[in-house]
Design an enzyme around this catalytic site. Structure first.
Site, PDB file in Angstrom:
ATOM      1  N   PRO A   2       0.792  -1.198   0.000  1.00 23.55           N
ATOM      2  CA  PRO A   2       0.000   0.000   0.000  1.00 23.55           C
ATOM      3  C   PRO A   2       0.832   1.258   0.000  1.00 23.55           C
ATOM      4  O   PRO A   2       1.603   1.513   0.915  1.00 23.55           O
ATOM      5  CB  PRO A   2      -0.797  -0.116   1.298  1.00 23.55           C
ATOM      6  CG  PRO A   2      -0.095  -1.169   2.117  1.00 23.55           C
ATOM      7  CD  PRO A   2       1.052  -1.655   1.372  1.00 23.55           C
ATOM      8  N   GLU A   3       0.632   2.060  -1.005  1.00 26.08           N
ATOM      9  CA  GLU A   3       1.181   3.406  -1.038  1.00 26.08           C
ATOM     10  C   GLU A   3      -0.027   4.332  -0.883  1.00 26.08           C
ATOM     11  O   GLU A   3      -1.125   3.861  -0.623  1.00 26.08           O
ATOM     12  CB  GLU A   3       1.933   3.641  -2.354  1.00 26.08           C
ATOM     13  CG  GLU A   3       3.048   2.607  -2.578  1.00 26.08           C
ATOM     14  CD  GLU A   3       3.831   2.804  -3.858  1.00 26.08           C
ATOM     15  OE1 GLU A   3       3.939   3.955  -4.314  1.00 26.08           O
ATOM     16  OE2 GLU A   3       4.316   1.804  -4.412  1.00 26.08           O
TER      17      GLU A   3
END
Length: 292
Positions: A2-3
């Site tokens: 996850p960014e």
DNA sequence: ACCTCGACCTGGGCGC
DNA sequence: TGCGCCCAGGTCGAGG
């Protein structure tokens, strides 16, 4: 996983479900990701608290409850999914941008380390295969003073992220531009995927010294950063392997990536074979012709 | 202040 | 089927 776009997608997908819900109890199957306070105290302090606002800075989720703020970082494989037992797992939903999808939410399995249960039988499950995620709980009056909060840099989707902020933050650093962009205390939210994408669009190689970008390149980079992040959100995040939103749906941004992970393939801009190198300790994919 | 490396975890893919 | 190796969205600390 996850960014910023993935974390924002999780936040947005939990928004219809969490605010207003009171925590009945926290089930701890594996306390590994609980970094503060201990599992017992976390359980005690969360009981009876009601979710208010759900916020995000960079890759950090901030869940505001009555007297507490829960920080959740998803690490590499963290998944937060809201589960309503009355809803069929085989349900299809048409996403505005990602199309028709079947829910992929998991029943509780050996990777579901934590579950927040609500009085009506619904639950928020935390599943994390690699266990690089982190949960921290702070008192409402104290969270802003914690290192975890103060360390966070400027979120690139806020008004604080200006062209001048970017330019100023680059001019004094001789580090590779990619390493600088990955520095969460400078810009919070960029990770390996979106940095490679933004640098490609800006026409700048990942290894170029930050202070050596000219004004024009910085201008392009500024726009590219915002574009790739907004596109990522619009596409529901990038699902390479594990990413799911709060309802168990995959993103589709992986279909629009131009260079990330594509080393060895033809550059979408000029046809050259994309290079692979390690910058800032991360595998990077870039075009030697399009990026200077 | 910088860099690189290994550590933290589990699993998938590939070659044999 | 299994084994060994490399790889993975992210930090974090040690040592140079």
């Amino acid at each position: 996983m996850p960014e910023l776009p993935e974390v924002e997608t999780v936040r947005a997908s939990l928004l219809p479900h969490l605010p207003g819900r009171r925590v009945d109890r926290l089930v701890v199957r594996d306390p590994y990701v609980i970094k503060h306070p201990g599992a017992d105290e976390l359980t005690r302090r969360l009981r009876g608290q009601t979710f208010q606002r759900l916020e995000r800075t960079g890759k950090m989720l901030l869940f505001f409850l009555d007297d507490e703020v829960l920080f959740v970082h998803l690490g590499m494989t963290g998944q937060l999914t809201f589960r309503d037992p009355r809803r069929a797992d085989t349900e299809f939903i048409r996403h505005q941008h990602t199309g028709l999808q079947r829910t992929l939410q998991h029943p509780v399995d050996k990777h579901t380390h934590l579950s927040l249960e609500f009085p009506d039988g619904t639950a928020l499950h935390y599943r994390d295969i690699r266990k690089f995620g982190r949960w921290r709980l702070f008192k409402s009056g104290e969270y802003a003073l914690t290192p975890e909060f103060r360390r966070l840099g400027v979120d690139p989707l806020t008004e604080k992220f200006t062209l001048d902020y970017l330019a100023d933050g680059l001019k004094d650093s001789k580090r590779p531009i990619k390493a600088r962009l990955l520095d969460q205390s400078f810009i919070a939210g960029l990770g390996n995927i979106y940095v490679d994408e933004a640098l490609f669009r800006a026409g700048v190689r990942p290894g170029r010294g930050s202070h050596r970008l000219n004004r024009k390149q910085i201008g392009r980079l500024y726009l590219a950063i915002r574009e790739v992040l907004l596109k990522g959100i619009e596409n529901g995040g990038t699902t390479l392997r594990d990413f799911l939103d709060g309802q168990g749906y995959q993103g589709s941004n992986q279909e629009r990536l131009l260079v990330y992970g594509r080393y060895g393939e033809a550059c979408p801009g000029c046809g050259e074979i994309l290079r692979r190198s390690t910058v800032g300790g991360r595998t990077s994919s870039w075009c030697a012709k399009c990026q200077v």
